[in-house]
Design an enzyme around this catalytic site. Structure first.
Site, short mmCIF file in Angstrom:
data_model
loop_
_atom_site.label_atom_id
_atom_site.label_comp_id
_atom_site.label_asym_id
_atom_site.label_seq_id
_atom_site.Cartn_x
_atom_site.Cartn_y
_atom_site.Cartn_z
N THR A 4 1.03 -1.26 0.07
CA THR A 4 -0.15 0.21 0.08
C THR A 4 0.73 1.44 -0.29
O THR A 4 1.84 0.38 0.61
CB THR A 4 -0.93 0.17 1.49
N GLU A 38 -6.27 -3.50 -0.60
CA GLU A 38 -6.54 -4.66 0.83
C GLU A 38 -7.35 -5.51 -0.10
O GLU A 38 -7.87 -6.58 0.68
CB GLU A 38 -6.60 -3.89 1.99
N LYS A 98 -14.45 17.21 11.42
CA LYS A 98 -14.85 17.11 12.31
C LYS A 98 -15.40 18.48 13.23
O LYS A 98 -14.46 19.37 13.41
CB LYS A 98 -14.73 16.35 12.98
N TRP A 156 -20.09 15.28 11.28
CA TRP A 156 -18.74 15.16 10.59
C TRP A 156 -19.32 15.64 9.34
O TRP A 156 -20.43 16.35 8.71
CB TRP A 156 -19.33 13.97 10.50
P1 ADP Z 1 -3.20 3.47 -1.30
O1 ADP Z 1 -2.61 2.60 -1.70
O2 ADP Z 1 -3.16 5.10 -1.69
O3 ADP Z 1 -4.17 3.15 -0.41
P2 ADP Z 1 -5.62 1.83 -2.33
O4 ADP Z 1 -5.99 1.86 -4.33
O5 ADP Z 1 -4.86 0.93 -1.98
O6 ADP Z 1 -4.12 3.10 -2.45
O7 ADP Z 1 -6.33 3.19 -2.25
C1 ADP Z 1 -7.79 3.05 -1.76
C2 ADP Z 1 -8.48 4.01 -1.05
O8 ADP Z 1 -8.42 4.83 -2.87
C3 ADP Z 1 -10.02 3.83 -0.80
O9 ADP Z 1 -9.70 3.06 1.25
C4 ADP Z 1 -10.61 5.26 -0.89
O10 ADP Z 1 -10.00 5.76 -0.39
C5 ADP Z 1 -10.44 4.95 -1.96
N1 ADP Z 1 -10.72 4.56 -3.15
C6 ADP Z 1 -10.62 4.08 -4.00
N2 ADP Z 1 -11.69 4.69 -4.89
C7 ADP Z 1 -11.99 4.97 -4.38
C8 ADP Z 1 -13.83 5.66 -5.40
N3 ADP Z 1 -14.14 5.16 -6.62
N4 ADP Z 1 -14.06 6.74 -4.86
C9 ADP Z 1 -13.54 7.56 -3.59
N5 ADP Z 1 -12.32 7.18 -2.80
C10 ADP Z 1 -11.95 5.77 -3.39
#
Ligand code: ADP
Length: 547
Positions: free
Chosen positions: A186, A334, A443, A448
């Site tokens: 990640t 994940e 917040k 929120w």
């Molecule tokens: P990183 O390695 O930056 O965490 P990931 O691709 O695993 O990359 O990131 C996942 C996160 O990206 C998600 O938990 C969410 O917050 C954001 N995300 C993914 N797809 C979307 C979406 N369609 N809209 C909003 N947020 C998204």
């Protein structure tokens, strides 16, 4: 009593074998680092993956060894997807956009045995080679003609030489489907990057879902452009899914700029394109600057947008200007990554475009295999009423159980759910909508405010190129929204224009307390807004409402 059906393991090698047998003519088209467009078939990929497996065996690679790649989307990378995992070793796709120190950390943490890399990354590898303690050899993914005369890299081999004299005969071994197949870290917006270790079983189940109609609907008749990189969650699983159904795959290599993407779409008659919002913004800029007519030039019918929220204006533009339907999707490293896809229901059939866009702005419904719920801070499950927002929790066969080498310890709750770190609502039809990352939610006086909702609203203004909202400190309310905007080139926009524009589009008390303009916003290696950096940048910012 057990069923009496065959227990054939779900292995990645079976996918490429199937593709070679039944979709052998389907093409893989790659823009290469060397320049030319390269064309081959699944049959070629299968043969060369076997040559690679033979070569790796010759180099002493054993099942379970980690073989790293630093590479763009292309046929050689695809051969690694099948050759490395197929022989029982683990493909570790490193994101080259990470800082060199992070790449070094990841390679050492994964204890990679070999590193394969594209020409583009020669300078980075030259710099890091000595620090990669477990790497025994480096392989440049090119042919003899493009090998540099001299480099500081020890044991550097040429990919084409490595596989050239290897036999194309190789019997893919059978093993437990739960065996690890690939490893992806990640981005680590907080703390060190953490490894997610996929299995053959999880990868195959995920691919089957991607090929289902209400998943991403990939199929034999599709030509899919993988703008999403193969170093980012296995290009959303598309190389496996493509081989599974025999889709033509188009790989953009290093050419992610608007011009290169547009030309590939046009020349290869791409019907389905997948990528994060940032690349589509670049594509739009190119179309605007050259006054192009995508609807006439292209064969695009669907675009999958994920990785961050697909702005409503982007969905609308694809529809009206490109004639393409946007499938908003959500997931994470994940989760392999697919969690939800925004497809429409029969009840939406009579909807006009604006009503439909309201649905498409949501991240979508859980695909089969993903159990999903929202909870409050105490873990109490909240209703799927489209109003309550809480921590988004997931469970399923392609969702992480623990991080590689147990970094972070226990990550599942008592019911086996993983906390995505996202905050969301789920409506009665099952549509999930992300309202924030838990750490980005604003917040204000105990309530929120969704920064993403505000950003999407601001992005609807024609003069806005990009928008970010963060919580700025406020004496009375603890935090209030601060809107930070990058204007489109040559456009005029004032704070007052923006606030007036937002009126009626958002709940009144969510109205940002201030609007500031900047030249650019910080992004992570995967193209996401770096809110943490922004919060640092605006630390101590005094809101005009805080008197
Ligand atoms: P990183 O390695 O930056 O965490 P990931 O691709 O695993 O990359 O990131 C996942 C996160 O990206 C998600 O938990 C969410 O917050 C954001 N995300 C993914 N797809 C979307 C979406 N369609 N809209 C909003 N947020 C998204």
């Amino acid at each position: 009593m057990l069923g009496l059906m065959q227990n054939r393991p779900l292995l990645i090698s079976t996918v490429i074998e199937h593709a070679a047998n039944f979709h052998s003519a389907a093409e893989i088209v790659s823009r290469t680092c060397e320049g030319p467009i390269h064309r081959c078939s699944y049959g070629d990929i299968n043969r060369r993956s076997k040559q690679l497996a033979n070569a790796l065996t010759g180099l002493g690679v054993k099942p379970g060894d980690r073989i790293a790649s630093l590479a763009w989307n292309g046929y050689r990378h695809m051969e690694m997807y099948f050759g490395v995992s197929g022989m029982g070793a683990i493909l570790h796709t490193i994101n080259p956009r990470l800082f060199p120190e992070q790449i070094e950390y990841i390679a050492n943490h994964a204890e990679d045995k070999f590193l394969f890399f594209d020409l583009t990354f020669l300078p980075v590898v030259e710099k890091l080679a000595a620090a990669m303690k477990t790497v025994k050899g480096f392989v440049l993914m090119t042919d003899r003609a493009h090998m540099p005369a001299s480099t500081g890299i020890p044991n550097l081999q040429c990919y084409e030489d490595l596989i050239a004299n290897q036999s194309t005969e190789y019997v893919w071994p059978d093993f437990d489907e739960n065996t690890a197949s690939s490893l992806c870290y990640t981005s680590g917006t907080t703390g060190n990057p953490k490894g997610v270790l996929y299995s053959h079983r999880s990868s195959l189940l995920h691919s089957m879902l991607a090929c289902s109609v209400d998943g991403l609907g990939l199929g034999t008749n599709e030509t899919a452009l993988l703008v999403v990189p193969m170093f980012h969650v296995n290009a959303w699983g598309m190389p496996y899914a493509g081989a599974l159904c025999g889709a033509k795959l188009v790989m953009p290599g290093p050419g992610l700029d608007g011009k290169s993407v547009y030309e590939l779409m046009r020349d290869e008659k791409v019907t389905l394109a997948l990528g994060v919002p940032t690349v589509w913004l670049m594509l739009f800029q190119y179309v605007d600057a050259n006054k192009l007519e995508p609807k006439q030039d292209l064969s695009l019918t669907r675009v999958v947008i994920g990785g961050s929220s697909a702005p409503r204006a982007m969905c609308e533009r694809f529809e009206t200007n490109f004639g393409a339907f946007v499938m908003h999707a959500w997931g994470m490293t994940e989760m392999s990554p697919l969690g939800t896809v925004c497809n429409l229901l029969p009840k939406h059939k009579g909807y006009n475009l604006q009503q439909r866009l309201d649905i498409q702005a949501k991240q979508g419904r859980a695909v089969f295999g993903v159990e999903m719920r929202i909870t409050d801070d105490d873990g109490k499950v909240l209703p799927n009423d489209g109003k309550a927002f809480g921590h988004l929790m997931v469970r399923g066969p392609w969702i992480v159980a623990s991080y590689y080498r147990n970094e972070g310890g226990v990550i599942l709750d008592a019911d086996g759910y993983f906390d995505t770190g996202d905050v969301a609502t789920i409506d009665p039809d099952g549509y999930m909508q992300i309202t924030d990352r838990s750490k980005d939610v604003i917040k204000s006086g105990g309530e929120w405010i969704s920064s993403i909702d505000l950003e999407n609203a601001a992005m609807g203004h024609p003069a806005v190129a990009e928008a970010a909202v963060i919580g700025a400190a406020h004496t009375k309310w603890q935090e209030r929204p601060l809107l930070i905007i990058v204007k489109k080139q040559g456009q005029q926009l004032t704070r007052e224009d923006m606030l007036q524009y937002l009126e009626g589009k958002i709940v009144k008390w969510w109205t940002p307390d201030d609007v500031v303009f900047v030249d650019e916003l910080p992004h992570t290696a995967t193209g996401k807004l770096q809110k943490m950096k922004l919060r640092e940048q605006f630390k101590g910012y005094r809101l005009p409402t805080d008197v």
